[in-house]
Design a protein around this motif. Structure first.
Motif, short mmCIF file in Angstrom:
data_model
loop_
_atom_site.label_atom_id
_atom_site.label_comp_id
_atom_site.label_asym_id
_atom_site.label_seq_id
_atom_site.Cartn_x
_atom_site.Cartn_y
_atom_site.Cartn_z
N THR A 89 5.22 4.64 0.83
CA THR A 89 3.82 4.81 1.25
C THR A 89 3.83 5.87 2.35
O THR A 89 4.86 6.49 2.63
N HIS A 107 1.76 -2.32 -3.72
CA HIS A 107 0.35 -2.32 -4.14
C HIS A 107 -0.56 -2.21 -2.92
O HIS A 107 -1.23 -3.18 -2.54
N PRO A 108 -0.58 -1.05 -2.27
CA PRO A 108 -1.37 -0.90 -1.04
C PRO A 108 -2.83 -1.28 -1.23
O PRO A 108 -3.45 -0.93 -2.24
N LYS A 109 -3.35 -2.02 -0.27
CA LYS A 109 -4.74 -2.46 -0.19
C LYS A 109 -5.13 -3.49 -1.26
O LYS A 109 -6.26 -3.97 -1.27
N GLN A 110 -4.21 -3.83 -2.16
CA GLN A 110 -4.51 -4.89 -3.13
C GLN A 110 -4.37 -6.24 -2.44
O GLN A 110 -3.36 -6.50 -1.78
N VAL A 131 1.23 -3.75 9.52
CA VAL A 131 0.72 -3.21 8.26
C VAL A 131 0.41 -4.31 7.24
O VAL A 131 -0.05 -4.02 6.14
N GLN A 166 -2.07 -7.23 6.53
CA GLN A 166 -3.39 -7.67 6.99
C GLN A 166 -3.80 -8.98 6.31
O GLN A 166 -3.48 -9.20 5.15
N LYS A 191 -2.82 -8.52 2.34
CA LYS A 191 -2.66 -7.21 1.72
C LYS A 191 -1.84 -6.31 2.64
O LYS A 191 -1.73 -6.54 3.85
N PHE A 192 -1.27 -5.27 2.06
CA PHE A 192 -0.58 -4.22 2.81
C PHE A 192 -1.53 -3.04 2.98
O PHE A 192 -2.15 -2.60 2.02
N ASP A 193 -1.61 -2.54 4.21
CA ASP A 193 -2.47 -1.38 4.46
C ASP A 193 -1.92 -0.62 5.67
O ASP A 193 -1.99 -1.10 6.80
N ASP A 194 -1.35 0.56 5.43
CA ASP A 194 -0.86 1.38 6.54
C ASP A 194 -1.73 2.62 6.75
O ASP A 194 -1.32 3.54 7.45
N SER A 195 -2.95 2.60 6.18
CA SER A 195 -3.83 3.75 6.31
C SER A 195 -4.31 3.96 7.74
O SER A 195 -4.68 5.05 8.13
#
Length: 237
Positions: free
Chosen positions: A138, A174-177, A218, A220, A228-232
């Motif tokens: 990512t 699966h980012p943000k899923q 990262v 959340q 979920k995973f989110d590093d944005s």
């Protein structure tokens, strides 16, 4: 497979010895917490699996688990507990057990859990050559399922247990899923799992602590749903 079973009930040990032998596995049995810890420490790389009772003489299973994790972050630990307290089970997971089986248990159920854990167990880092190939990438995270290593902005997230690593890799892939706890149990534990969904919460809590030791969070929480995973939102360095 080499199994160390630390269990003070000799009848349970004798029963499981027959099932282990039927699977072609080697097993050692210790009936005391201190003896079990000494057996592990004397040959830590020998053991592929630890089966650990919660209630033990001289040193209880919680303390044995803590001490084993000081020696090895990677050996899978299945904790056996006759206690009905949900808090005991969650505490066991938080201090390093990978999962628990509640007594009385079916030997075939325990065998199935052992097989599932062994399939997904961490590889021995001493037998793996370093690689620059990462199969999960990512913006800020890279993960190798070969070396079982995970990095956040170039900093290694250390001492991940097998279940923590599998959770992190699945979420990051699966980012943000958003994954529900039930979905994560099904994906990570493979075999039908009938434990409490707080098992996931306990593993996520420990995973987050290890992530925060090297960088921003990262993983959340999506309230009422899961994780979920989110590093944005991670700032560029």
């Amino acid at each position: 497979m080499e199994i160390l079973m630390i269990e003070d009930n000799e009848a349970v040990c004798e029963m499981m010895a027959m099932f282990f032998e039927n699977e072609g596995w080697q097993a050692a049995f210790k009936h005391d917490g201190e003896e079990g810890l000494e057996a592990f420490a004397a040959a830590e790389r020998k053991w592929d699996m630890i089966i650990l009772d919660l209630n033990l003489p001289s040193m209880d299973g919680m303390q044995v688990c803590r001490e084993i994790r000081k020696i090895s972050q990677f050996v899978p630990i299945i904790m056996l507990t006759a206690r009905d307290s949900e808090s005991d089970q969650v505490i066991g997971l938080e201090i390093g057990a990978d999962e628990y089986v509640t007594k009385p248990f079916s030997p075939l159920t325990l065998i199935a859990r052992i097989k599932a854990m062994h399939r997904r167990a961490n590889v021995d880092h001493s037998q793996v050559q370093a690689t620059d190939d990462f199969d999960v990438l990512t913006d800020h995270v890279k993960i190798s399922t070969i070396t079982r290593e995970a990095y956040l902005d170039g900093n290694q997230i250390e001492s991940l247990t097998p279940k923590e690593f599998e959770l992190f890799a699945l979420l990051a892939e699966h980012p943000k899923q958003v994954f529900s706890r039930e979905h994560l149990l099904t994906r990570i534990w493979e075999d039908p799992y009938y434990g409490d969904e707080r098992t996931i919460d306990a593993h996520i809590k420990k995973l987050r602590q290890k992530i925060e030791a090297v960088g921003p969070q990262v993983i959340q929480t999506v309230w009422g749903v899961g994780y979920k995973f989110d590093d944005s939102g991670v700032e560029e360095k």
